[in-house]
Design an enzyme around this catalytic site. Structure first.
Site, PDB file in Angstrom:
ATOM      1  CB  SER A 140      -0.966   0.005   1.191  1.00  0.00           C
ATOM      2  OG  SER A 140      -2.018  -0.898   0.957  1.00  0.00           O
ATOM      3  CE1 TYR A 158      -5.043   2.338   3.833  1.00  0.00           C
ATOM      4  CE2 TYR A 158      -5.653   0.083   3.301  1.00  0.00           C
ATOM      5  CZ  TYR A 158      -4.790   1.144   3.182  1.00  0.00           C
ATOM      6  OH  TYR A 158      -3.645   1.023   2.409  1.00  0.00           O
ATOM      7  CB  SER A 159     -11.916   0.888   1.207  1.00  0.00           C
ATOM      8  OG  SER A 159     -12.377   0.107   0.119  1.00  0.00           O
ATOM      9  CG  ASN A 160      -6.580  -2.294  -0.378  1.00  0.00           C
ATOM     10  OD1 ASN A 160      -5.471  -1.784  -0.428  1.00  0.00           O
ATOM     11  ND2 ASN A 160      -6.932  -3.115   0.611  1.00  0.00           N
ATOM     12  N   GLY A 162       2.950  -0.428   3.852  1.00  0.00           N
ATOM     13  CA  GLY A 162       2.143  -1.355   3.078  1.00  0.00           C
ATOM     14  C   GLY A 162       2.412  -2.801   3.423  1.00  0.00           C
TER      15      GLY A 162
END
Length: 367
Positions: free
Chosen positions: A84, A180-182, A322
């Site tokens: 990330s 939090y969201s990819n 990440g």
């Protein structure tokens, strides 16, 4: 843990630079000690770090073994998957396009990608670009819906990823919380491609990597499952008592613009240092990037693809960090030019292990 790890080779400091004043005075090197503890106490196969002080002097460290099967040394400043930390690169590209007048932070997703984002409790005409970058969109995350074997070996198109994510309900209405969201960064990557009419990999290479001379950083092309240069192997454990599994060779496409890139600790430091120095963004966009919302009661804040974290010695540092199969990295830079990034070659199985990685970063920046 394999025997090769039990007889870890210890920490090696790069000979490319002179020792710090603390080392020269005979005091223990606390970064060296911290990396050794990650290997010997937390049971991580390897740990790598790159640390730059206020005077611009850099030291690179390694601990453990680069390959559990052979016991080989960890390559100094070797390439790793950065997970990330990719999000900061993605946010920089978006904000450059904002500065060029091609994207409006407060425009909705549907302005650029009509009818793409819709599902239970979310809709692209209600979510802004800013909310994507700051994780205030409410879009559900997809990561835990993609099993390890599938994620590691299957190629995903970005819209395949969204199809998986949109099976879930919104976490909250757009702008009404932080989560939090990819998924947010997959959508942001698609906006970049729509606006530029070029693949995202080309845009990040041209706008960021080549612009500031990151020689060991790249966005893997479709089908590229390897790490190109010298690198430590990455490992996973499917359960706390399970054997290590080598996951160096994977297809990272499930992460895409949320987490696909490969780099080194020192290149991440150079990138973040250049970013905070204003070499990648106009001041207006950099100020927007550094405008944060709180992350619960952690003391940390999330801006537009970058986080601020408090230091034990006072002040904050800016970075991201990440996790991706085989690797975890944490680090950042301070406004006065200190930089540190630490990578380990297995994602710790619990929060304590990750906190220990973050403590090494704090030690490196505060010593």
């Amino acid at each position: 843990m394999a025997a090769a790890v039990a007889v870890a080779l210890g920490v090696l400091a790069s000979s490319a630079v002179a020792p710090s004043a603390a080392s020269a005075a005979g005091r223990p090197d606390t970064v060296r000690q911290g990396l050794n503890a990650l290997v010997h106490e937390d049971g991580l196969p390897a740990a790598l770090a790159s640390v730059t002080d206020r005077q611009g002097r850099t030291r690179d460290y390694t601990a453990g073994v680069g390959n559990v099967a052979t016991g080989s040394k960890v390559p100094v400043d070797g390439q790793v998957r950065i997970g990330s930390s990719t999000k900061t690169f993605t946010a920089v590209v978006v904000l450059q396009l904002v500065g060029e007048g091609k994207i409006d932070l407060d425009a909705t997703i549907d302005t650029y990608l009509p009818n793409l984002v819709h599902g239970d409790g979310f809709d692209g005409h209600r979510i802004t670009v800013r909310q994507l970058l700051q994780h205030t969109s409410g879009l559900p995350d997809y990561e835990d819906l993609v099993g390890n074997d599938i994620r590691e070996h299957r190629y995903f198109e970005p819209r395949d990823i969204l199809d998986i994510a949109f099976q879930r309900k919104a976490v909250f209405p757009a702008g009404k919380g932080w989560s939090y969201s990819n998924t947010n960064y997959v959508v942001a990557g698609l906006i970049v491609q729509k606006v530029t009419r070029r693949p995202f990999a080309e845009e990040v290479d041209r706008r960021v990597i080549q612009r500031i001379g990151l020689r060991h950083t790249y966005f893997p092309v479709p089908g590229d499952m390897t790490i190109r240069e010298r690198h430590p192997h990455g490992y996973a454990r499917d359960a706390a008592d399970a054997p290590l599994r080598d996951v160096t060779r994977i297809d990272p496409s499930a992460a895409w613009t949320a987490g696909q890139m490969v780099s080194t600790n020192s290149d991440i430091n150079r990138f973040l240092t250049a970013l905070l120095a204003g070499r990648l963004l106009p001041q207006a966009q950099l100020a927007q990037m550094r405008t944060t919302v709180p992350i619960a009661d952690t003391g940390a804040g999330y801006g537009l693809g970058i986080m601020s974290r408090p230091l034990s010695c006072g002040g904050v540092y800016w970075g991201h960090g990440g996790d991706i199969d085989g690797y975890e990295n944490r680090g950042g830079v301070t406004d006065d030019g200190r930089a540190a990034n630490v990578t380990v070659t297995r994602i710790p199985v619990d929060g304590a292990g990750t906190r220990h990685v973050e403590e090494v970063v704090d030690t490196a920046l505060c010593r």
